[in-house]
Design a protein around this motif. Structure first.
Motif, PDB file in Angstrom:
ATOM      1  N   UNK A   1       0.804  -1.218   0.000  1.00 33.07           N
ATOM      2  CA  UNK A   1       0.000   0.000   0.000  1.00 33.07           C
ATOM      3  C   UNK A   1       0.836   1.266   0.000  1.00 33.07           C
ATOM      4  N   UNK A   2       1.954   1.253   0.691  1.00 37.62           N
ATOM      5  CA  UNK A   2       2.820   2.426   0.757  1.00 37.62           C
ATOM      6  C   UNK A   2       4.201   2.102   0.190  1.00 37.62           C
ATOM      7  N   UNK A   3       4.223   1.574  -1.014  1.00 38.98           N
ATOM      8  CA  UNK A   3       5.492   1.268  -1.680  1.00 38.98           C
ATOM      9  C   UNK A   3       6.118   2.574  -2.167  1.00 38.98           C
ATOM     10  N   UNK A   4       7.127   3.063  -1.460  1.00 37.64           N
ATOM     11  CA  UNK A   4       7.828   4.289  -1.865  1.00 37.64           C
ATOM     12  C   UNK A   4       9.296   4.043  -2.175  1.00 37.64           C
ATOM     13  N   UNK A   5       9.715   2.767  -2.106  1.00 38.18           N
ATOM     14  CA  UNK A   5      11.093   2.455  -2.475  1.00 38.18           C
ATOM     15  C   UNK A   5      11.317   2.749  -3.950  1.00 38.18           C
ATOM     16  N   UNK A   6      10.341   2.427  -4.755  1.00 39.23           N
ATOM     17  CA  UNK A   6      10.344   2.788  -6.172  1.00 39.23           C
ATOM     18  C   UNK A   6      11.646   2.414  -6.882  1.00 39.23           C
ATOM     19  N   UNK A   7      12.101   1.195  -6.645  1.00 36.94           N
ATOM     20  CA  UNK A   7      13.360   0.769  -7.258  1.00 36.94           C
ATOM     21  C   UNK A   7      13.181  -0.403  -8.217  1.00 36.94           C
ATOM     22  N   UNK A   8      11.943  -0.675  -8.606  1.00 38.40           N
ATOM     23  CA  UNK A   8      11.682  -1.821  -9.456  1.00 38.40           C
ATOM     24  C   UNK A   8      11.582  -1.470 -10.927  1.00 38.40           C
ATOM     25  N   UNK A   9      11.523  -2.535 -11.728  1.00 35.31           N
ATOM     26  CA  UNK A   9      11.369  -2.382 -13.178  1.00 35.31           C
ATOM     27  C   UNK A   9       9.915  -2.106 -13.530  1.00 35.31           C
TER      28      UNK A   9
END
Length: 466
Positions: A262-270
């Motif tokens: 719900x709060x995915x802020x890592x934002x390091x994926x493809x």
């Protein structure tokens, strides 16, 4: 960042970095400057509204001395700070937004008769004969640029001003975030927005809509980068800084199974063709009012049949919440309407061990909440989760009123390792979030210009990705 660091008595010194100022520098640095042209501005838009809010606070706390600090700079690491953002109650009661000064304090001093004298205290800028001007890397104008003068701010905001050195806290002061009654009142004061606030929220939504268009155009670039989610985040950041102050909160750029967090802020994926990408983002404008909008996009421009089924179910839940939102109904009704749709659909899909009706039982149910654990709505304004210190009977159990602005944001999230759902659903996360203004005749979707239906979203992505 320049490594030169001087000092004066207002700034701690890291001695192993300090470069002393030679006598020649000290003898000449205060000379040869043109006079400052300090023109007092006309009151800014919103100054009159802020004055009315101060009057409401004054009336609610007769005879009490009230203190509302802006807050101070906060250390990020070593001698670098986070960008300053004033306390929301301070911004609401002064009208001072992104240009507010760290360390400022708004004080309500009770009069002998009735009411309060209100003074805004902040650090007056030093003249050029002071070491602060050239030696203080935190607040010196040689380092950070011009700072506001007391008279100019008084004219700008319509508030009496004084140097912060003249402020003295008292033992009986009521201070925001220390006194529950004052903290709750100034939070509840923001539940109903005035015309100036609504105008600012419209600006924030319009800028956010442009940011979403930017994201869709950048999808090919995101696909090509191993951290495509960061590309999406960066594209939106550029729009937020160009058209506003910043983002109102950390952008969620969640592609594929990351959309189920719900709060995915890592934002390091493809970001990959065939996946959905959930983007939850909002521009905070210079007044500090923020939008909060979510769209879930098919990266390829086409939903798969199962993705479309989940997406349109979420939209059905959102539409039910819109239909339930009317002046005078409890705020919680919006959530209940959305959850009724969610429970019915996941029950139809065979995901629940009970019926939808049993799942909706307030005491014994909740099985459907596995797939949507969050609430459907929250108030929106200076904070993305605005009015958070309001009493429950004024917020969740309160009644919707004309002038309230809130989100409608149902979702469905089937995590990649959730064995209670068929494999075809695993890794699909969808949320649709809009910003809503309640009017006398019902809700107005401020973000309606951003495509919502599956067909509209497909057309949007295909058109701007081309």
């Amino acid at each position: 960042m320049d490594d030169t660091q001087g000092t004066d008595d207002t700034e701690p010194v890291t001695q192993n970095r300090r470069q002393p100022f030679p006598a020649g520098f000290l003898a000449t640095i205060s000379e040869g400057w043109a006079p400052r042209d300090d023109v007092s501005p006309a009151p800014r838009d919103g100054a009159a509204s802020a004055a009315r809010r101060r009057d409401a606070v004054s009336a609610a706390f007769p005879g009490r001395r009230l203190v509302i600090p802006a807050g101070d700079l906060r250390q990020r690491s070593n001698d670098t700070d986070y960008p300053f953002r004033p306390h929301s109650a301070f911004a609401h009661l002064t009208g001072w937004g992104s240009d507010a000064e760290p360390g400022a304090v708004l004080v309500f001093e009770p009069r002998d008769g009735a009411g309060h004298d209100v003074t805004l205290y902040f650090r007056e800028r030093a003249d050029r004969t002071s070491p602060e001007f050239y030696a203080n890397a935190s607040i010196g104008e040689f380092w950070i640029g011009p700072r506001p003068a007391l008279d100019a701010v008084a004219a700008d905001l319509g508030i009496a001003t004084a140097h912060v050195d003249a402020f003295r806290p008292g033992p009986d002061d009521l201070q925001v975030d220390r006194d529950p009654e004052l903290t709750g009142f100034v939070s509840e004061l923001r539940l109903v927005k005035d015309a100036d606030e609504i105008a600012q929220l419209r600006l924030a939504v319009e800028a956010t809509a442009r940011g979403f268009d930017d994201i869709v155009r950048a999808l090919p670039e995101a696909i090509a980068h191993r951290r495509g989610e960061r590309v999406v985040e960066g594209v939106f950041h550029r729009r937020a800084r160009q058209d506003g102050n910043a983002e109102g909160y950390d952008t969620i750029a969640a592609s594929g199974a990351h959309a189920c967090y719900l709060h995915w802020t890592r934002n390091d994926g493809a970001v990959e063709d065939g996946d959905l990408i959930l983007i939850d983002a909002g521009v905070e404008v210079d007044s500090l009012y923020t939008a909060d909008i979510t769209r879930t996009l098919p990266v390829s421009g086409r939903f798969s049949p199962v993705q479309r089924r989940v997406y349109e179910t979420v939209r059905e839940a959102a539409d039910a919440a819109f239909a339930a939102a009317r002046p005078g109904v409890p705020f919680r009704t919006v959530h209940e309407a959305a959850m009724a749709v969610i429970a019915a659909r996941v029950a139809e899909w065979g995901l629940l061990p009970v019926t939808a009706e049993e799942a909706l039982d307030a005491d014994r149910g909740g099985q459907h909440r596995r797939y949507m654990v969050h609430g459907t709505s929250h108030h929106l304004g200076l904070d993305v989760h605005d009015c958070a210190q309001a009493r429950r009977d004024m917020y969740y159990d309160g009644l919707l009123e004309e002038g309230m602005v809130f989100t409608i944001e149902p979702g469905l999230y089937f995590q990649a390792d959730d064995l209670t759902v068929p494999e075809e659903l695993r890794g699909i996360g969808v949320r649709i979030e809009d910003d809503v203004l309640m009017t006398a005749s019902g809700p107005v979707n401020l973000s309606a210009a951003i495509p919502r239906t599956a067909d509209e979203v497909e057309e949007w992505v295909q058109r701007l990705r081309a």
